[in-house]
Design a protein around this motif. Sequence first.
Motif, PDB file in Angstrom:
ATOM      1  N   MET A   1      24.392  25.751  24.999  1.00 31.89           N
ATOM      2  CA  MET A   1      25.359  26.762  24.624  1.00 31.89           C
ATOM      3  C   MET A   1      26.580  26.663  25.529  1.00 31.89           C
ATOM      4  O   MET A   1      26.461  26.503  26.735  1.00 31.89           O
ATOM      5  CB  MET A   1      24.708  28.140  24.737  1.00 31.89           C
ATOM      6  N   ALA A   2      27.739  26.745  24.932  1.00 28.42           N
ATOM      7  CA  ALA A   2      28.990  26.637  25.679  1.00 28.42           C
ATOM      8  C   ALA A   2      29.246  27.911  26.487  1.00 28.42           C
ATOM      9  O   ALA A   2      28.925  29.010  26.048  1.00 28.42           O
ATOM     10  CB  ALA A   2      30.152  26.395  24.721  1.00 28.42           C
ATOM     11  N   ALA A   3      29.826  27.726  27.653  1.00 28.09           N
ATOM     12  CA  ALA A   3      30.180  28.872  28.486  1.00 28.09           C
ATOM     13  C   ALA A   3      31.409  29.563  27.909  1.00 28.09           C
ATOM     14  O   ALA A   3      32.286  28.928  27.336  1.00 28.09           O
ATOM     15  CB  ALA A   3      30.456  28.410  29.904  1.00 28.09           C
ATOM     16  N   ARG A   4      31.461  30.871  28.082  1.00 31.07           N
ATOM     17  CA  ARG A   4      32.611  31.641  27.600  1.00 31.07           C
ATOM     18  C   ARG A   4      33.322  32.266  28.794  1.00 31.07           C
ATOM     19  O   ARG A   4      32.701  32.615  29.787  1.00 31.07           O
ATOM     20  CB  ARG A   4      32.157  32.734  26.643  1.00 31.07           C
ATOM     21  N   PHE A   5      34.598  32.392  28.633  1.00 28.22           N
ATOM     22  CA  PHE A   5      35.415  32.991  29.685  1.00 28.22           C
ATOM     23  C   PHE A   5      36.348  34.003  29.049  1.00 28.22           C
ATOM     24  O   PHE A   5      37.034  33.708  28.080  1.00 28.22           O
ATOM     25  CB  PHE A   5      36.234  31.912  30.404  1.00 28.22           C
ATOM     26  N   LYS A   6      36.349  35.193  29.596  1.00 29.65           N
ATOM     27  CA  LYS A   6      37.275  36.217  29.122  1.00 29.65           C
ATOM     28  C   LYS A   6      38.122  36.642  30.323  1.00 29.65           C
ATOM     29  O   LYS A   6      37.602  37.171  31.305  1.00 29.65           O
ATOM     30  CB  LYS A   6      36.533  37.411  28.547  1.00 29.65           C
ATOM     31  N   MET A   7      39.404  36.378  30.219  1.00 25.68           N
ATOM     32  CA  MET A   7      40.303  36.677  31.322  1.00 25.68           C
ATOM     33  C   MET A   7      40.599  38.174  31.398  1.00 25.68           C
ATOM     34  O   MET A   7      40.806  38.831  30.384  1.00 25.68           O
ATOM     35  CB  MET A   7      41.624  35.924  31.142  1.00 25.68           C
ATOM     36  N   SER A   8      40.624  38.678  32.594  1.00 24.18           N
ATOM     37  CA  SER A   8      40.998  40.064  32.846  1.00 24.18           C
ATOM     38  C   SER A   8      42.391  40.069  33.471  1.00 24.18           C
ATOM     39  O   SER A   8      42.576  39.580  34.592  1.00 24.18           O
ATOM     40  CB  SER A   8      39.994  40.715  33.804  1.00 24.18           C
ATOM     41  N   LYS A   9      43.367  40.605  32.760  1.00 26.83           N
ATOM     42  CA  LYS A   9      44.729  40.652  33.305  1.00 26.83           C
ATOM     43  C   LYS A   9      44.784  41.467  34.588  1.00 26.83           C
ATOM     44  O   LYS A   9      45.504  41.120  35.524  1.00 26.83           O
ATOM     45  CB  LYS A   9      45.692  41.226  32.270  1.00 26.83           C
ATOM     46  N   LYS A  10      44.021  42.528  34.640  1.00 29.76           N
ATOM     47  CA  LYS A  10      43.989  43.349  35.851  1.00 29.76           C
ATOM     48  C   LYS A  10      43.414  42.539  37.024  1.00 29.76           C
ATOM     49  O   LYS A  10      43.932  42.593  38.134  1.00 29.76           O
ATOM     50  CB  LYS A  10      43.142  44.595  35.607  1.00 29.76           C
ATOM     51  N   GLY A  11      42.362  41.786  36.754  1.00 28.55           N
ATOM     52  CA  GLY A  11      41.754  40.955  37.798  1.00 28.55           C
ATOM     53  C   GLY A  11      42.679  39.863  38.295  1.00 28.55           C
ATOM     54  O   GLY A  11      42.759  39.594  39.494  1.00 28.55           O
ATOM     55  N   VAL A  12      43.405  39.233  37.377  1.00 30.62           N
ATOM     56  CA  VAL A  12      44.360  38.189  37.766  1.00 30.62           C
ATOM     57  C   VAL A  12      45.470  38.812  38.603  1.00 30.62           C
ATOM     58  O   VAL A  12      45.905  38.252  39.616  1.00 30.62           O
ATOM     59  CB  VAL A  12      44.928  37.461  36.530  1.00 30.62           C
ATOM     60  N   GLY A  13      45.931  39.991  38.206  1.00 28.27           N
ATOM     61  CA  GLY A  13      46.957  40.690  38.986  1.00 28.27           C
ATOM     62  C   GLY A  13      46.484  41.012  40.386  1.00 28.27           C
ATOM     63  O   GLY A  13      47.217  40.852  41.364  1.00 28.27           O
ATOM     64  N   GLN A  14      45.233  41.465  40.501  1.00 29.10           N
ATOM     65  CA  GLN A  14      44.681  41.757  41.826  1.00 29.10           C
ATOM     66  C   GLN A  14      44.582  40.483  42.666  1.00 29.10           C
ATOM     67  O   GLN A  14      44.839  40.515  43.867  1.00 29.10           O
ATOM     68  CB  GLN A  14      43.301  42.414  41.685  1.00 29.10           C
ATOM     69  N   LEU A  15      44.213  39.384  42.032  1.00 30.68           N
ATOM     70  CA  LEU A  15      44.144  38.111  42.747  1.00 30.68           C
ATOM     71  C   LEU A  15      45.529  37.695  43.243  1.00 30.68           C
ATOM     72  O   LEU A  15      45.689  37.293  44.395  1.00 30.68           O
ATOM     73  CB  LEU A  15      43.568  37.017  41.851  1.00 30.68           C
ATOM     74  N   LEU A  16      46.549  37.798  42.389  1.00 31.62           N
ATOM     75  CA  LEU A  16      47.898  37.374  42.775  1.00 31.62           C
ATOM     76  C   LEU A  16      48.487  38.231  43.888  1.00 31.62           C
ATOM     77  O   LEU A  16      49.386  37.792  44.596  1.00 31.62           O
ATOM     78  CB  LEU A  16      48.820  37.394  41.559  1.00 31.62           C
ATOM     79  N   ARG A  17      48.005  39.457  44.053  1.00 29.32           N
ATOM     80  CA  ARG A  17      48.488  40.342  45.117  1.00 29.32           C
ATOM     81  C   ARG A  17      47.546  40.379  46.318  1.00 29.32           C
ATOM     82  O   ARG A  17      47.801  41.104  47.277  1.00 29.32           O
ATOM     83  CB  ARG A  17      48.667  41.758  44.577  1.00 29.32           C
ATOM     84  N   SER A  18      46.482  39.625  46.285  1.00 25.18           N
ATOM     85  CA  SER A  18      45.442  39.714  47.316  1.00 25.18           C
ATOM     86  C   SER A  18      45.939  39.227  48.675  1.00 25.18           C
ATOM     87  O   SER A  18      46.870  38.417  48.768  1.00 25.18           O
ATOM     88  CB  SER A  18      44.225  38.884  46.897  1.00 25.18           C
ATOM     89  N   PRO A  19      45.304  39.711  49.738  1.00 25.01           N
ATOM     90  CA  PRO A  19      45.655  39.239  51.080  1.00 25.01           C
ATOM     91  C   PRO A  19      45.468  37.732  51.234  1.00 25.01           C
ATOM     92  O   PRO A  19      46.192  37.092  51.996  1.00 25.01           O
ATOM     93  CB  PRO A  19      44.692  39.999  51.989  1.00 25.01           C
ATOM     94  N   MET A  20      44.512  37.147  50.519  1.00 30.20           N
ATOM     95  CA  MET A  20      44.279  35.711  50.591  1.00 30.20           C
ATOM     96  C   MET A  20      45.513  34.941  50.094  1.00 30.20           C
ATOM     97  O   MET A  20      45.975  34.004  50.744  1.00 30.20           O
ATOM     98  CB  MET A  20      43.065  35.353  49.734  1.00 30.20           C
ATOM     99  N   ILE A  21      46.066  35.341  48.963  1.00 26.23           N
ATOM    100  CA  ILE A  21      47.249  34.675  48.412  1.00 26.23           C
ATOM    101  C   ILE A  21      48.464  34.950  49.302  1.00 26.23           C
ATOM    102  O   ILE A  21      49.271  34.057  49.556  1.00 26.23           O
ATOM    103  CB  ILE A  21      47.513  35.123  46.961  1.00 26.23           C
ATOM    104  N   GLN A  22      48.583  36.183  49.783  1.00 25.26           N
ATOM    105  CA  GLN A  22      49.705  36.521  50.667  1.00 25.26           C
ATOM    106  C   GLN A  22      49.648  35.684  51.943  1.00 25.26           C
ATOM    107  O   GLN A  22      50.678  35.198  52.418  1.00 25.26           O
ATOM    108  CB  GLN A  22      49.682  38.012  50.996  1.00 25.26           C
ATOM    109  N   ALA A  23      48.462  35.476  52.493  1.00 25.63           N
ATOM    110  CA  ALA A  23      48.312  34.649  53.700  1.00 25.63           C
ATOM    111  C   ALA A  23      48.700  33.201  53.419  1.00 25.63           C
ATOM    112  O   ALA A  23      49.331  32.543  54.257  1.00 25.63           O
ATOM    113  CB  ALA A  23      46.886  34.726  54.220  1.00 25.63           C
TER     114      ALA A  23
END
Length: 108
Positions: A1-23
């Motif tokens: 069975m193929a894997a499925r991925f559903k993107m969360s816009k809120k999650g991507v936004g949190q990632l782009l603003r995260s301390p890890m990305i800022q660092a």
Amino acid sequence: MAARFKMSKKGVGQLLRSPMIQADMLFRAEKIEAAAQGIAPVGGPGDPHSGRYKESFYVKTTARGGRRRDRATATVGNRAYYARWVEYGTEKVPAHHVLLRAAQAGGD
């Protein structure tokens, strides 16, 4: 069975603003700042501003940058009042493109 991925816009936004990305943005900007300081022109013995341009680079970061204010960014700039003339030149002084060349080199 193929894997499925559903993107969360809120999650991507949190990632782009995260301390890890800022660092990471800060790390990259500091490398560009160091490269710019390394290639910055310094005036001769009669120059009243000798070394001021080279010492005036700065880095600032924010978690709310970009066009939509939705991501971490870092900015490299120069506080010397004549920085734009060093970067872009004038009729009498050739352009040095210090920040452009440092950014193109990626801080290497």
